[in-house]
Scaffold this active site. Structure first.
Site, PDB file in Angstrom:
ATOM      1  N   ARG A 330       0.784  -1.230   0.000  1.00 55.09           N
ATOM      2  CA  ARG A 330       0.000   0.000   0.000  1.00 55.09           C
ATOM      3  C   ARG A 330       0.824   1.293   0.000  1.00 55.09           C
ATOM      4  NH1 ARG A 330      -2.978   1.225   3.912  1.00 55.09           N
ATOM      5  NH2 ARG A 330      -4.662   2.204   2.736  1.00 55.09           N
ATOM      6  N   CYS A 361      14.388  -4.523  -3.936  1.00 52.41           N
ATOM      7  CA  CYS A 361      15.309  -3.767  -4.783  1.00 52.41           C
ATOM      8  C   CYS A 361      14.548  -2.705  -5.573  1.00 52.41           C
ATOM      9  CB  CYS A 361      16.047  -4.714  -5.717  1.00 52.41           C
ATOM     10  SG  CYS A 361      17.460  -3.946  -6.535  1.00 52.41           S
TER      11      CYS A 361
END
Length: 439
Positions: A330, A361
């Site tokens: 979210r 990453c």
């Protein structure tokens, strides 16, 4: 961090939820770990139902399982006498495996496949919330194939916008969901359905958005729908038996959020529906609602272990945890805000603000910006509150990170309800590259 539900600081000076020490939970089950306060879920479910019972009218409170679906969660919803709102074949399969009564299942979705529809018809679900004309064709084919009469609600877009984030608005006129009221789509669909013996039209549905902190939008949507009911009743004697006003009731994520008590939403809905029905001199329709986030959102807390840190003088102090956008999408998806604390050191004074980074990453993998904390140490346990809705539901295997475990806590007991994924789970569906045939 605001303490929701049964959360307290125990005698050991640790965050406790449901009478269980979260530091011990982190040690026993590992991190990241979703912890659900079962007593708070039960409390929310009962608050919605009790608000209806005071008025002696027919109703259904359906848990919107897209917020968090698992066998244990569905069984908890059944224990509390809730109906169930599903949006996919996977959610239906989970509900059936949980033993949930099919007749209390409502099937939503803007692009249900023929396979999903047939699966639901065979299971004997309570109703389909129809989203478009294409779906009506598929439902008619399935009804005829199985020799069944299908109960339907028509999802309408009443052209009412709730005060919420653009990405999660669903009730406005320009929406991928539902039949549009203003253009005459709903009337056309009603007249088509009434001509089919294979359909039982229960009524109408609308959902105006999510994370709503006022009742005005629900009242406006109901009034808009009743203005059309008046026309339909006069022109071809149609009156809905059911009016589903959806969900979207807000919760407190951060101190700026100011949600209403569940009864406030229900009282406003009942008042406008009764008033409108009396003015039209029709029976008051059965009222349905679909809380999801408001049942499980603030009942969930995610525990993380703190790892690396990066301090940029006069700029920012990053603190990394062993989860991130793989277990809570979210913040990256629509800049959602959260609160947090060190579960093992909650009483210590915050010395500065730290930005909590995930391990994925991606530079956008940030859980909380500028969180006040005491100076964190490697292996401290960070608790992030209100992750019960759309945390596990949106979790993913980005960077081949296994999904976390889920634990339910209640009255001093902890129960593992979803196991942590393993690396073997990650490759279970993988197939090796075929070797070329050497001639």
């Amino acid at each position: 961090m605001y303490l929701h539900g049964t959360s307290t600081i125990n005698e050991e000076g640790h965050l406790s939820i449901g009478g269980v020490d979260t530091v011990k939970l982190a040690k026993n089950y590992g991190t990241p770990l979703y912890v659900y306060d079962v007593a708070l879920i039960r409390q929310r479910a009962r608050e919605f139902q009790e608000a209806f019972k005071k008025h002696n009218l027919n109703y259904q409170v359906a848990y919107a399982s897209k917020a968090f679906s698992s066998i244990a969660m569905i069984q908890l919803a059944e224990e509390e006498g809730l109906s169930l709102d599903i949006v996919s074949g996977g959610e239906l399969y989970t509900a059936l495996k949980a033993g949930f009564p099919a007749e209390r299942i409502h099937f939503h979705g803007n692009n249900k496949s023929a396979e999903e529809i047939n699966m639901a018809v065979e299971a004997g679900i309570g109703c389909f919330v129809v989203d478009n004309f294409y779906e009506l064709e598929l439902l008619e084919e399935a009804a005829e194939e199985h020799g069944k009469t299908l109960s339907l609600l028509l999802r309408t877009t009443p052209g009412v916008e709730a005060h919420t984030h653009d990405y999660i608005l669903t009730g406005q006129e320009d929406s991928k969901f539902g039949f549009d009221l203003n253009s005459g789509q709903v009337e056309k669909a009603i007249q088509s359905i009434l001509k089919k013996d294979c359909f039982n039209l229960l009524g109408l549905h609308c959902h105006i958005g999510s994370q709503i902190f006022e009742t005005t939008g629900f009242v406006m949507a109901a009034e808009k729908i009743f203005s059309y009911i008046k026309k339909w009743n006069e022109s071809f004697s149609y009156v809905p038996k059911v009016l589903n006003l959806g969900g979207g009731f807000g919760i407190r994520y951060v101190k700026e959020d100011d949600p209403l008590h569940p009864s406030r939403y229900i009282e406003a809905m009942i008042k406008v529906v009764k008033t409108q029905a009396e003015q039209l001199e029709i029976n008051v329709p059965e009222i349905w609602i679909e809380p999801g986030r408001s049942l499980v959102g603030d009942a969930g807390t995610t525990l993380y272990t703190i790892g690396s840190q990066k301090e940029i003088p006069n700029v920012r102090h990053y603190v990394a945890v062993d989860g991130g956008m793989s277990d809570n999408l979210r913040p990256a998806l629509y800049q959602a805000k959260y609160e947090g604390m060190l579960a093992n050191r909650p009483k210590e004074t915050a010395e500065e603000k730290f930005s909590i980074a995930g391990k994925c990453c991606e530079s956008g993998d940030m859980l909380i910006w500028d969180l006040p904390l005491p100076n964190p140490n490697h292996e401290d346990v960070l608790a992030v509150s209100c992750t019960g809705a759309y945390g596990y539901a949106m979790s993913n295997n980005y960077n081949r990170i296994p999904r976390p475990a889920v634990v339910f806590v209640e009255n001093g007991d902890a129960q593992l309800v979803i196991k942590r994924e393993t690396y073997e789970d990650l490759i279970r569906c993988d197939l090796p590259l075929k070797k070329p045939v050497v001639k």
